[in-house]
Write a protein that holds these residues in place. Structure first.
Motif, PDB file in Angstrom:
ATOM      1  N   GLU A  71     -34.095 -17.964  76.101  1.00  0.00           N
ATOM      2  CA  GLU A  71     -32.678 -17.591  76.099  1.00  0.00           C
ATOM      3  C   GLU A  71     -31.933 -18.635  76.913  1.00  0.00           C
ATOM      4  O   GLU A  71     -32.307 -18.925  78.057  1.00  0.00           O
ATOM      5  CB  GLU A  71     -32.469 -16.218  76.730  1.00  0.00           C
ATOM      6  N   CYS A  72     -30.873 -19.192  76.345  1.00  0.00           N
ATOM      7  CA  CYS A  72     -30.097 -20.192  77.054  1.00  0.00           C
ATOM      8  C   CYS A  72     -29.176 -19.493  78.052  1.00  0.00           C
ATOM      9  O   CYS A  72     -28.325 -18.693  77.670  1.00  0.00           O
ATOM     10  CB  CYS A  72     -29.281 -21.033  76.084  1.00  0.00           C
ATOM     11  N   ILE A  73     -29.353 -19.812  79.344  1.00  0.00           N
ATOM     12  CA  ILE A  73     -28.528 -19.193  80.380  1.00  0.00           C
ATOM     13  C   ILE A  73     -27.538 -20.179  81.000  1.00  0.00           C
ATOM     14  O   ILE A  73     -26.627 -19.760  81.706  1.00  0.00           O
ATOM     15  CB  ILE A  73     -29.390 -18.510  81.461  1.00  0.00           C
ATOM     16  N   GLU A  77     -21.154 -24.597  76.762  1.00  0.00           N
ATOM     17  CA  GLU A  77     -20.735 -23.189  76.618  1.00  0.00           C
ATOM     18  C   GLU A  77     -21.112 -22.588  75.267  1.00  0.00           C
ATOM     19  O   GLU A  77     -21.330 -21.381  75.162  1.00  0.00           O
ATOM     20  CB  GLU A  77     -19.242 -23.031  76.863  1.00  0.00           C
ATOM     21  N   TRP A  79     -23.890 -23.006  73.753  1.00  0.00           N
ATOM     22  CA  TRP A  79     -25.306 -22.637  73.786  1.00  0.00           C
ATOM     23  C   TRP A  79     -25.572 -21.401  74.627  1.00  0.00           C
ATOM     24  O   TRP A  79     -26.530 -20.670  74.373  1.00  0.00           O
ATOM     25  CB  TRP A  79     -26.140 -23.800  74.333  1.00  0.00           C
ATOM     26  N   VAL A  80     -24.763 -21.164  75.649  1.00  0.00           N
ATOM     27  CA  VAL A  80     -25.020 -20.053  76.564  1.00  0.00           C
ATOM     28  C   VAL A  80     -25.015 -18.739  75.785  1.00  0.00           C
ATOM     29  O   VAL A  80     -24.101 -18.453  75.017  1.00  0.00           O
ATOM     30  CB  VAL A  80     -23.985 -20.033  77.713  1.00  0.00           C
ATOM     31  N   GLY A  81     -26.083 -17.962  75.962  1.00  0.00           N
ATOM     32  CA  GLY A  81     -26.238 -16.697  75.249  1.00  0.00           C
ATOM     33  C   GLY A  81     -26.958 -16.815  73.921  1.00  0.00           C
ATOM     34  O   GLY A  81     -27.237 -15.806  73.284  1.00  0.00           O
ATOM     35  N   THR A  82     -27.272 -18.043  73.512  1.00  0.00           N
ATOM     36  CA  THR A  82     -28.036 -18.215  72.277  1.00  0.00           C
ATOM     37  C   THR A  82     -29.529 -18.153  72.598  1.00  0.00           C
ATOM     38  O   THR A  82     -29.936 -18.233  73.754  1.00  0.00           O
ATOM     39  CB  THR A  82     -27.714 -19.560  71.575  1.00  0.00           C
ATOM     40  N   GLY A  83     -30.328 -18.009  71.554  1.00  0.00           N
ATOM     41  CA  GLY A  83     -31.772 -17.973  71.720  1.00  0.00           C
ATOM     42  C   GLY A  83     -32.432 -19.063  70.907  1.00  0.00           C
ATOM     43  O   GLY A  83     -31.947 -19.432  69.836  1.00  0.00           O
ATOM     44  N   ASN A 103     -27.771 -16.731  67.298  1.00  0.00           N
ATOM     45  CA  ASN A 103     -26.613 -16.141  67.975  1.00  0.00           C
ATOM     46  C   ASN A 103     -25.482 -17.118  68.304  1.00  0.00           C
ATOM     47  O   ASN A 103     -24.779 -16.940  69.294  1.00  0.00           O
ATOM     48  CB  ASN A 103     -27.038 -15.377  69.241  1.00  0.00           C
ATOM     49  N   TRP A 104     -25.325 -18.124  67.449  1.00  0.00           N
ATOM     50  CA  TRP A 104     -24.144 -18.976  67.585  1.00  0.00           C
ATOM     51  C   TRP A 104     -22.911 -18.137  67.242  1.00  0.00           C
ATOM     52  O   TRP A 104     -22.910 -17.372  66.289  1.00  0.00           O
ATOM     53  CB  TRP A 104     -24.238 -20.162  66.632  1.00  0.00           C
ATOM     54  N   ARG A 105     -21.860 -18.315  67.989  1.00  0.00           N
ATOM     55  CA  ARG A 105     -20.653 -17.515  67.778  1.00  0.00           C
ATOM     56  C   ARG A 105     -19.790 -18.011  66.621  1.00  0.00           C
ATOM     57  O   ARG A 105     -19.086 -17.225  65.987  1.00  0.00           O
ATOM     58  CB  ARG A 105     -19.835 -17.460  69.068  1.00  0.00           C
TER      59      ARG A 105
END
Length: 135
Positions: A71-73, A77, A79-83, A103-105
């Motif tokens: 999980e990208c923490i 920005e 990438w953050v929240g993507t897996g 989970n790209w927005r």
């Protein structure tokens, strides 16, 4: 949500591919030499691509020779929240690698650029594994 998915076939056992994807030596050869990596669930792998920030991937799941889930923490920005996951299956000493970046927005230029670069990553993985472990 958008996902990136790629598949490649590597003519080595899954154990070799797994070792490359979970070690400083392996990831240093195919991704970036500036890193701090351990093969331990909960550990936060750190990658430095000289872009002014660090990419931090928390290891959510490791199943030897089979599955790696990050999980990208911290990173760009987008990438953050993507897996990021790697699913490995082996048949006749050929390993199928399925890479997913989930989970790209939104669809952005950066998403498209990363999609291309993940394909290059898998190609470097293939070349490195097959060259280092020529059967």
């Amino acid at each position: 949500m958008l996902n990136i998915e790629h598949r490649n076939y590597i003519k080595v056992p899954a154990s070799i591919v797994y070792e490359v994807l979970t070690s400083s030596k392996g990831l240093g050869e195919i991704w970036t030499k500036k890193l701090d990596v351990q093969a331990k669930e909960g550990y936060i792998n750190i990658f430095d691509f000289d872009e002014g920030y660090l990419t931090k991937m928390k290891i959510l799941r490791l199943e030897p020779n089979s599955t790696i889930v990050w999980e990208c923490i911290a990173s760009d920005e987008q990438w953050v929240g993507t897996g990021v996951s790697f699913e490995l299956t082996e048949k006749d000493q050929i390993t199928t690698v399925v890479l997913k970046h989930t989970n790209w927005r939104e669809l952005t230029d950066f998403y498209q650029w990363c999609n291309y670069n993940w394909a290059l990553f898998l190609q470097r993985l293939k070349i490195y594994c097959e060259k280092q472990h020529d059967f």
